[in-house]
Design a protein around this motif. Structure first.
Motif, PDB file in Angstrom:
ATOM      1  N   CYS A  73     -34.629  -6.745  34.230  1.00 32.59           N
ATOM      2  CA  CYS A  73     -33.182  -6.627  33.997  1.00 32.59           C
ATOM      3  C   CYS A  73     -32.557  -5.633  34.978  1.00 32.59           C
ATOM      4  O   CYS A  73     -31.476  -5.892  35.527  1.00 32.59           O
ATOM      5  N   ILE A  74     -33.222  -4.500  35.188  1.00 32.67           N
ATOM      6  CA  ILE A  74     -32.686  -3.490  36.109  1.00 32.67           C
ATOM      7  C   ILE A  74     -32.640  -4.038  37.535  1.00 32.67           C
ATOM      8  O   ILE A  74     -31.635  -3.877  38.247  1.00 32.67           O
ATOM      9  N   PHE A  75     -33.721  -4.721  37.950  1.00 32.91           N
ATOM     10  CA  PHE A  75     -33.753  -5.251  39.313  1.00 32.91           C
ATOM     11  C   PHE A  75     -32.716  -6.362  39.487  1.00 32.91           C
ATOM     12  O   PHE A  75     -32.073  -6.453  40.541  1.00 32.91           O
ATOM     13  N   THR A  76     -32.543  -7.190  38.465  1.00 32.83           N
ATOM     14  CA  THR A  76     -31.527  -8.252  38.540  1.00 32.83           C
ATOM     15  C   THR A  76     -30.138  -7.658  38.660  1.00 32.83           C
ATOM     16  O   THR A  76     -29.304  -8.133  39.454  1.00 32.83           O
ATOM     17  N   ALA A  77     -29.876  -6.588  37.883  1.00 32.06           N
ATOM     18  CA  ALA A  77     -28.570  -5.921  37.962  1.00 32.06           C
ATOM     19  C   ALA A  77     -28.358  -5.329  39.350  1.00 32.06           C
ATOM     20  O   ALA A  77     -27.254  -5.395  39.916  1.00 32.06           O
ATOM     21  N   PHE A  78     -29.417  -4.747  39.912  1.00 34.44           N
ATOM     22  CA  PHE A  78     -29.328  -4.224  41.284  1.00 34.44           C
ATOM     23  C   PHE A  78     -28.976  -5.335  42.267  1.00 34.44           C
ATOM     24  O   PHE A  78     -28.096  -5.171  43.117  1.00 34.44           O
ATOM     25  N   PHE A  79     -29.658  -6.473  42.152  1.00 34.06           N
ATOM     26  CA  PHE A  79     -29.452  -7.576  43.084  1.00 34.06           C
ATOM     27  C   PHE A  79     -28.018  -8.106  42.995  1.00 34.06           C
ATOM     28  O   PHE A  79     -27.360  -8.340  44.023  1.00 34.06           O
ATOM     29  N   ILE A  80     -27.534  -8.266  41.776  1.00 36.87           N
ATOM     30  CA  ILE A  80     -26.170  -8.771  41.600  1.00 36.87           C
ATOM     31  C   ILE A  80     -25.156  -7.787  42.158  1.00 36.87           C
ATOM     32  O   ILE A  80     -24.196  -8.175  42.848  1.00 36.87           O
ATOM     33  N   ALA A  81     -25.346  -6.494  41.862  1.00 40.17           N
ATOM     34  CA  ALA A  81     -24.415  -5.481  42.360  1.00 40.17           C
ATOM     35  C   ALA A  81     -24.435  -5.421  43.885  1.00 40.17           C
ATOM     36  O   ALA A  81     -23.383  -5.297  44.532  1.00 40.17           O
ATOM     37  N   PHE A  82     -25.608  -5.532  44.472  1.00 41.17           N
ATOM     38  CA  PHE A  82     -25.717  -5.475  45.928  1.00 41.17           C
ATOM     39  C   PHE A  82     -25.036  -6.674  46.575  1.00 41.17           C
ATOM     40  O   PHE A  82     -24.284  -6.514  47.557  1.00 41.17           O
ATOM     41  N   ARG A  83     -25.269  -7.869  46.036  1.00 45.17           N
ATOM     42  CA  ARG A  83     -24.646  -9.071  46.587  1.00 45.17           C
ATOM     43  C   ARG A  83     -23.134  -9.058  46.409  1.00 45.17           C
ATOM     44  O   ARG A  83     -22.404  -9.698  47.182  1.00 45.17           O
ATOM     45  N   SER A  84     -22.677  -8.298  45.404  1.00 40.87           N
ATOM     46  CA  SER A  84     -21.233  -8.209  45.162  1.00 40.87           C
ATOM     47  C   SER A  84     -20.575  -7.137  46.015  1.00 40.87           C
ATOM     48  O   SER A  84     -19.358  -6.946  45.943  1.00 40.87           O
ATOM     49  N   GLY A  85     -21.360  -6.410  46.810  1.00 45.67           N
ATOM     50  CA  GLY A  85     -20.808  -5.376  47.674  1.00 45.67           C
ATOM     51  C   GLY A  85     -20.647  -4.027  47.007  1.00 45.67           C
ATOM     52  O   GLY A  85     -20.054  -3.120  47.593  1.00 45.67           O
ATOM     53  N   TRP A  86     -21.183  -3.873  45.795  1.00 50.58           N
ATOM     54  CA  TRP A  86     -21.126  -2.577  45.094  1.00 50.58           C
ATOM     55  C   TRP A  86     -22.359  -1.763  45.512  1.00 50.58           C
ATOM     56  O   TRP A  86     -23.303  -1.582  44.749  1.00 50.58           O
ATOM     57  N   PHE A  87     -22.315  -1.260  46.716  1.00 52.24           N
ATOM     58  CA  PHE A  87     -23.520  -0.682  47.298  1.00 52.24           C
ATOM     59  C   PHE A  87     -23.981   0.596  46.591  1.00 52.24           C
ATOM     60  O   PHE A  87     -25.181   0.814  46.406  1.00 52.24           O
ATOM     61  N   ILE A  88     -23.053   1.449  46.212  1.00 53.12           N
ATOM     62  CA  ILE A  88     -23.450   2.696  45.552  1.00 53.12           C
ATOM     63  C   ILE A  88     -24.003   2.410  44.156  1.00 53.12           C
ATOM     64  O   ILE A  88     -25.006   2.991  43.735  1.00 53.12           O
TER      65      ILE A  88
END
Length: 520
Positions: free
Chosen positions: A192-207
């Protein structure tokens, strides 16, 4: 049959003086010369047991299959109760003729700090500004002697026997059995944590994605710790591969380096000359023992007391959290230094781990360094922020581990101390409610873990109750503090050592100017 031959302490000492690697196990004398370079746990852990009764250390770190194979190395049995030698790596000296002593002698480490791992005196050029810490070291040693059970043979043997009885009990009651459903729950959390990271990164929410990646690293390394102790399947190959996948491939850290360092840490916990986990000069000094030049047997490196240490130590209570925030970068360096060293290539049947680790870590740096940071983040500012945030988020793990040891004793009370008393004297637990176990990963029970390192962390809270009973029965202090109180204790200890350094430097300056100590 060699195992029927009776050897005196003088006989064993003569063998060690001749260069043999001799260890005592369950009353039997083992010659481990041929195994030294092939031990999967590294040669240093054996060298620290030379001349000692290592029955508890051997039984607690090895499977029943390995224990049964020990008979291949027997050359005889000991006569009577064994009195430990100080191993050569710790400064023990072995003349050709050694008489059986009537009493136990403490380790000479306080009197022979400048010995090399081979027991030979090294000609060090000591800085003139080096403070005189001998009085404070001796006072800390006396405090330990006063606060813990006596070091006489009868008392320590009784503690060892109770510990062995407790070990048998936890084996019978299934504490070594892993809870695979607990690992399943953790896998879901990691996913779940890694999926959330992946979605946030692809959405441009880098921080935001950086914080989630750091949390993923923080959480998944708890499972790598179990794998490093063969606590998941109890199979060396399978657990090593699990550890490599998590540590090397997912986190960019060498599980081989961690095991090499951690195995020594468990055996010589908080010994300032031998435990690599507390050798942090010139940035930190956990006790007066570090306020001078000393030689590390693990790194085979002499930590000189120099101007950098004299400048940094007074501020160590203030630099503690900033350094913990970037500590992961140092782990990258230590990982590569290990894999590129001879130490990682002399593991006998485990030689295959080195090329596998190098391959996994190169993949990590390709994915994280090139594909993620370099190719996918548009600006240098965001790249730097992403790397810093993701690494700083892992700081609680570094803080938690240091809490368990940095405020505890670093005194060497000698070779008579039993394994369980040594572990409880140098390690404390961090108290927290059960619902917070997922934050600490179960490793807040470091004292329990040091007593029984192969027990999976999901069973440590339940095991703690048995350890409490053991400590009450033996009279050994079992230190437990909450997370906040533990932080205060460590900061207080760092501040105390800094104040001791300041006082010693002032005294030396006063003596140089007036010829008087200035102590009234």
């Amino acid at each position: 049959m060699h195992q029927c031959k009776t050897l005196s302490r003088a006989d064993v000492g003569a063998l060690i003086a001749a260069g043999d690697t001799i260890v005592i196990n369950e009353g039997m004398v083992l010659r481990l010369n041929g195994w030294l370079e092939h031990h999967p746990g590294g040669r240093l852990v054996i060298q620290h047991m030379v001349g000692r009764d290592a029955t508890d250390e051997i039984s607690i770190y090895h499977s029943s299959k390995v224990l049964r194979s020990m008979h291949h190395y027997r050359i005889g049995r000991i006569s009577g109760k064994w009195v430990n030698f100080t191993p050569p790596i710790r400064g023990g000296l072995f003349p050709e003729s050694i008489e059986d002593p009537p009493t136990v002698h403490n380790s000479p480490s306080l009197l022979a700090e400048d010995k090399s791992p081979d027991g030979e005196v090294e000609p060090l050029s000591l800085p003139q500004r080096e403070p005189d810490n001998a009085g404070m070291v001796k006072q800390a040693l006396q405090n330990d002697i006063d606060q813990y059970p006596p070091l006489d043979a009868v008392t320590q043997q009784a503690i060892a026997e109770k510990y062995r009885g407790l070990h048998e009990k936890i084996k019978v009651e299934g504490f070594y059995e892993p809870q695979y459903w607990a690992y399943g729950k953790e896998m879901m959390r990691y996913t779940c944590i890694f999926t959330a990271f992946f979605i946030a990164f692809r959405s441009g929410w880098f921080i935001t994605s950086a914080a989630l990646l750091g949390l993923f690293w923080h959480q998944i390394m708890f499972t790598a710790h179990d794998a490093g102790h063969q606590g998941i399947t109890h199979n060396f190959v399978i657990d090593t591969l699990i550890g490599m996948f998590i540590a090397d491939l997912c986190c960019g850290l060498s599980i081989g380096w961690w095991k090499s360092s951690h195995n020594v840490h468990h055996l010589v916990t908080n010994h300032h000359e031998h435990d690599p986990d507390i050798q942090n000069n010139p940035l930190f000094a956990m006790s007066p023992s570090f306020l001078k030049t000393f030689h590390s047997s693990y790194y085979n490196f002499t930590f000189l007391w120099d101007r950098a240490a004299e400048w940094a130590i007074p501020y160590q209570a203030y630099t503690y959290y900033p350094v913990m925030g970037i500590a992961r970068f140092n782990l990258y360096l230590l990982s590569w230094l290990h894999l590129l060293s001879r130490r990682s290539s002399t593991l006998g049947s485990a030689k295959w781990t080195r090329p596998t680790e190098i391959c996994f870590m190169l993949i990590y740096w390709f994915l994280f360094g090139y594909c993620l940071v370099w190719r996918s983040i548009p600006t240098w500012t965001l790249r730097i922020i992403f790397v810093l945030v993701s690494h700083i988020i892992t700081m609680p793990l570094h803080v938690q581990i240091t809490l368990s040891h940095w405020s505890m004793s670093t005194s060497d009370v000698g070779e008579a101390e039993s394994f369980p008393q040594h572990q409880l004297r140098t390690t404390m637990d961090v108290e927290c409610p059960p619902w917070l176990d997922f934050i600490h990963g179960g490793l807040q029970f470091q004292a329990v873990h040091h007593l029984f390192p192969g027990v999976p962390r999901h069973n440590l809270r339940r095991l703690q109750q048995l350890v409490i009973g053991f400590c009450e029965e033996t009279g050994i202090k079992y230190k437990r503090l909450g997370f906040v109180a533990g932080n205060k204790e460590v900061l207080g200890k760092l501040g105390e050592v800094a104040a001791q350094l300041e006082m010693m430097v002032k005294c030396q300056k006063h003596m140089a100017e007036t010829g008087e100590s200035g102590l009234h």
